[in-house]
Design an enzyme around this catalytic site. Sequence first.
Site, PDB file in Angstrom:
ATOM      1  N   ALA A 123       0.806  -1.225   0.000  1.00 36.24           N
ATOM      2  CA  ALA A 123       0.000   0.000   0.000  1.00 36.24           C
ATOM      3  C   ALA A 123       0.835   1.268   0.000  1.00 36.24           C
ATOM      4  CB  ALA A 123      -0.898  -0.003   1.227  1.00 36.24           C
ATOM      5  N   ASN A 189       1.418  -3.221   8.261  1.00 35.82           N
ATOM      6  CA  ASN A 189       2.210  -3.578   7.074  1.00 35.82           C
ATOM      7  C   ASN A 189       3.036  -2.405   6.560  1.00 35.82           C
ATOM      8  OD1 ASN A 189       1.283  -6.402   6.480  1.00 35.82           O
ATOM      9  ND2 ASN A 189      -0.665  -5.341   6.645  1.00 35.82           N
ATOM     10  N   HIS A 219      -1.464   7.535   3.984  1.00 33.66           N
ATOM     11  CA  HIS A 219      -0.130   7.207   4.493  1.00 33.66           C
ATOM     12  C   HIS A 219       0.795   8.368   4.155  1.00 33.66           C
ATOM     13  CE1 HIS A 219      -1.554   3.109   4.989  1.00 33.66           C
ATOM     14  NE2 HIS A 219      -1.865   3.046   3.717  1.00 33.66           N
TER      15      HIS A 219
HETATM   16  N1  LIG Z   1       1.927  -4.864   2.465  1.00 27.11           N
HETATM   17  C1  LIG Z   1       0.849  -4.104   2.532  1.00 27.11           C
HETATM   18  O1  LIG Z   1       0.901  -2.892   2.300  1.00 27.11           O
HETATM   19  C2  LIG Z   1      -0.463  -4.710   2.893  1.00 27.11           C
HETATM   20  C3  LIG Z   1      -0.553  -6.016   3.347  1.00 27.11           C
HETATM   21  N2  LIG Z   1      -1.773  -6.544   3.705  1.00 27.11           N
HETATM   22  C4  LIG Z   1      -1.789  -7.891   4.276  1.00 27.11           C
HETATM   23  O2  LIG Z   1      -2.169  -8.812   3.273  1.00 27.11           O
HETATM   24  C5  LIG Z   1      -2.803  -9.960   3.876  1.00 27.11           C
HETATM   25  C6  LIG Z   1      -4.075 -10.331   3.114  1.00 27.11           C
HETATM   26  O3  LIG Z   1      -4.967  -9.241   3.132  1.00 27.11           O
HETATM   27  P1  LIG Z   1      -6.478  -9.378   2.566  1.00 27.11           P
HETATM   28  O4  LIG Z   1      -6.489 -10.086   1.278  1.00 27.11           O
HETATM   29  O5  LIG Z   1      -7.069  -8.011   2.646  1.00 27.11           O
HETATM   30  O6  LIG Z   1      -7.128 -10.324   3.703  1.00 27.11           O
HETATM   31  P2  LIG Z   1      -8.469 -11.207   3.623  1.00 27.11           P
HETATM   32  O7  LIG Z   1      -8.844 -11.464   5.038  1.00 27.11           O
HETATM   33  O8  LIG Z   1      -9.452 -10.598   2.709  1.00 27.11           O
HETATM   34  O9  LIG Z   1      -7.991 -12.596   2.953  1.00 27.11           O
HETATM   35  C7  LIG Z   1      -7.093 -13.479   3.568  1.00 27.11           C
HETATM   36  C8  LIG Z   1      -7.069 -14.796   2.791  1.00 27.11           C
HETATM   37  O10 LIG Z   1      -6.005 -15.609   3.275  1.00 27.11           O
HETATM   38  C9  LIG Z   1      -6.497 -16.897   3.645  1.00 27.11           C
HETATM   39  N3  LIG Z   1      -5.699 -17.357   4.783  1.00 27.11           N
HETATM   40  C10 LIG Z   1      -5.746 -16.923   6.060  1.00 27.11           C
HETATM   41  N4  LIG Z   1      -4.820 -17.569   6.808  1.00 27.11           N
HETATM   42  C11 LIG Z   1      -4.176 -18.424   5.978  1.00 27.11           C
HETATM   43  C12 LIG Z   1      -3.131 -19.374   6.157  1.00 27.11           C
HETATM   44  N5  LIG Z   1      -2.542 -19.571   7.347  1.00 27.11           N
HETATM   45  N6  LIG Z   1      -2.729 -20.088   5.080  1.00 27.11           N
HETATM   46  C13 LIG Z   1      -3.313 -19.908   3.866  1.00 27.11           C
HETATM   47  N7  LIG Z   1      -4.298 -19.015   3.644  1.00 27.11           N
HETATM   48  C14 LIG Z   1      -4.737 -18.287   4.682  1.00 27.11           C
HETATM   49  C15 LIG Z   1      -7.961 -16.710   3.947  1.00 27.11           C
HETATM   50  O11 LIG Z   1      -8.662 -17.914   3.714  1.00 27.11           O
HETATM   51  C16 LIG Z   1      -8.346 -15.629   2.917  1.00 27.11           C
HETATM   52  O12 LIG Z   1      -8.620 -16.266   1.682  1.00 27.11           O
HETATM   53  C17 LIG Z   1      -3.015  -9.575   5.352  1.00 27.11           C
HETATM   54  O13 LIG Z   1      -1.969 -10.137   6.141  1.00 27.11           O
HETATM   55  C18 LIG Z   1      -2.849  -8.081   5.364  1.00 27.11           C
HETATM   56  O14 LIG Z   1      -2.398  -7.629   6.634  1.00 27.11           O
HETATM   57  C19 LIG Z   1      -2.929  -5.830   3.568  1.00 27.11           C
HETATM   58  C20 LIG Z   1      -2.876  -4.544   3.102  1.00 27.11           C
HETATM   59  C21 LIG Z   1      -1.648  -3.855   2.768  1.00 27.11           C
HETATM   60  O1  LIG Z   2      -3.464   0.758   3.670  1.00 26.68           O
HETATM   61  C1  LIG Z   2      -3.405  -0.493   3.726  1.00 26.68           C
HETATM   62  O2  LIG Z   2      -3.705  -1.200   2.754  1.00 26.68           O
HETATM   63  C2  LIG Z   2      -2.979  -1.262   4.935  1.00 26.68           C
HETATM   64  C3  LIG Z   2      -2.271  -0.558   5.988  1.00 26.68           C
HETATM   65  O3  LIG Z   2      -2.473   0.589   6.301  1.00 26.68           O
HETATM   66  C4  LIG Z   2      -1.281  -1.345   6.722  1.00 26.68           C
HETATM   67  O4  LIG Z   2      -1.465  -2.553   6.811  1.00 26.68           O
HETATM   68  O5  LIG Z   2      -0.315  -0.742   7.211  1.00 26.68           O
END
Ligand SMILES: NC(=O)C1=CN([C@@H]2O[C@H](COP(=O)(O)OP(=O)(O)OC[C@H]3O[C@@H](n4cnc5c(N)ncnc54)[C@H](O)[C@@H]3O)[C@@H](O)[C@H]2O)C=CC1
Ligand SMILES: O=C([O-])CC(=O)C(=O)O
Length: 266
Positions: A123, A189, A219
């Site tokens: 993000a 994140n 951000h």
């Molecule tokens: N780097 C960045 O800037 C960002 C990172 N993220 C991170 O990305 C990740 C995913 O976010 P979203 O798709 O919005 O979440 P979400 O909750 O919509 O989807 C998560 C998916 O992962 C699966 N899952 C959960 N635990 C699992 C495991 N141990 N093994 C395999 N699959 C598993 C779930 O079944 C679901 O399909 C989160 O950890 C979130 O914190 C989110 C936003 C920004």
């Molecule tokens: O903006 C986003 O997608 C998520 C965010 O702030 C974070 O995880 O730090």
Amino acid sequence: MLHVSMIGCGAIGAGVMEILKSDPEVAFDMVVVPEAHMERARSTVSTLAPAAQVVSRLGEERPDLLIECAGHQAISEHIIPALERGIACMVVSIGALSEPGLVDKLEAAARAGRTQVQLLSGAIGAIDALAAAKIGGLDAVIYTGRKPPQAWKDTPAESAFNLDTLQEATMIFEGSAREAARLYPKNANVAATLSLAGLGLDQTQVRLYADPGVSENIHHVDASGAFGGFELTMRGKPLAANPKTSALTVYSVVRALGNRAHALSI
Ligand SMILES: NC(=O)C1=CN([C@@H]2O[C@H](COP(=O)(O)OP(=O)(O)OC[C@H]3O[C@@H](n4cnc5c(N)ncnc54)[C@H](O)[C@@H]3O)[C@@H](O)[C@H]2O)C=CC1
Ligand SMILES: O=C([O-])CC(=O)C(=O)O
């Protein structure tokens, strides 16, 4: 053709497969989710990547690339073993890497498998500039995260403030990125990504706001050092499927996959 296995099929994973379903150079072969989520994932995958199998672990398969879009648990469960087997990986749950020792474990696993793990910018932007600036020496990196009050539900801010009735921007946290990641793991994140690229978890300063005046995930980064300085403000539109996640995160994954799959990388 790049053969990809995806861990997770939620807001990010499904968003990525949706955009890439028309890319002939990327094929999703496997989608990994926990047993309890398989039925839901099968229905999503049947329209977005009909050739992909939905499984609860990778097994003996060897994709060209394994990408994590799942959550903190998935790093030790799936990414570390895959790296040890020599499978190149990408990670989006960077907040998980604030857990003591996990970055070292990830690096050791990639070294053991003679492969590489890429931490995606998600993000936030300007990670290239910050990581380059670090080489000359950084003096300060200050990150301010501002989100609508509802985005702080299910966090410690919910017990300290009445998020439903906030009338003005309220600082819910001030401290180090390490402490931010400990208290707000699902919103950490960006803070963790900036820390890994820049001054580390203890020196990166974080302020978090619940702001009823905004509808986006805002951000702001202020960095200074031997290179000079920069200020960056991202106004990330949240995904309908998960308001904690900015849409740019999906695009950052698509970009990273395209850079591996296509002849030209940027
Ligand atoms: N780097 C960045 O800037 C960002 C990172 N993220 C991170 O990305 C990740 C995913 O976010 P979203 O798709 O919005 O979440 P979400 O909750 O919509 O989807 C998560 C998916 O992962 C699966 N899952 C959960 N635990 C699992 C495991 N141990 N093994 C395999 N699959 C598993 C779930 O079944 C679901 O399909 C989160 O950890 C979130 O914190 C989110 C936003 C920004
Ligand atoms: O903006 C986003 O997608 C998520 C965010 O702030 C974070 O995880 O730090």
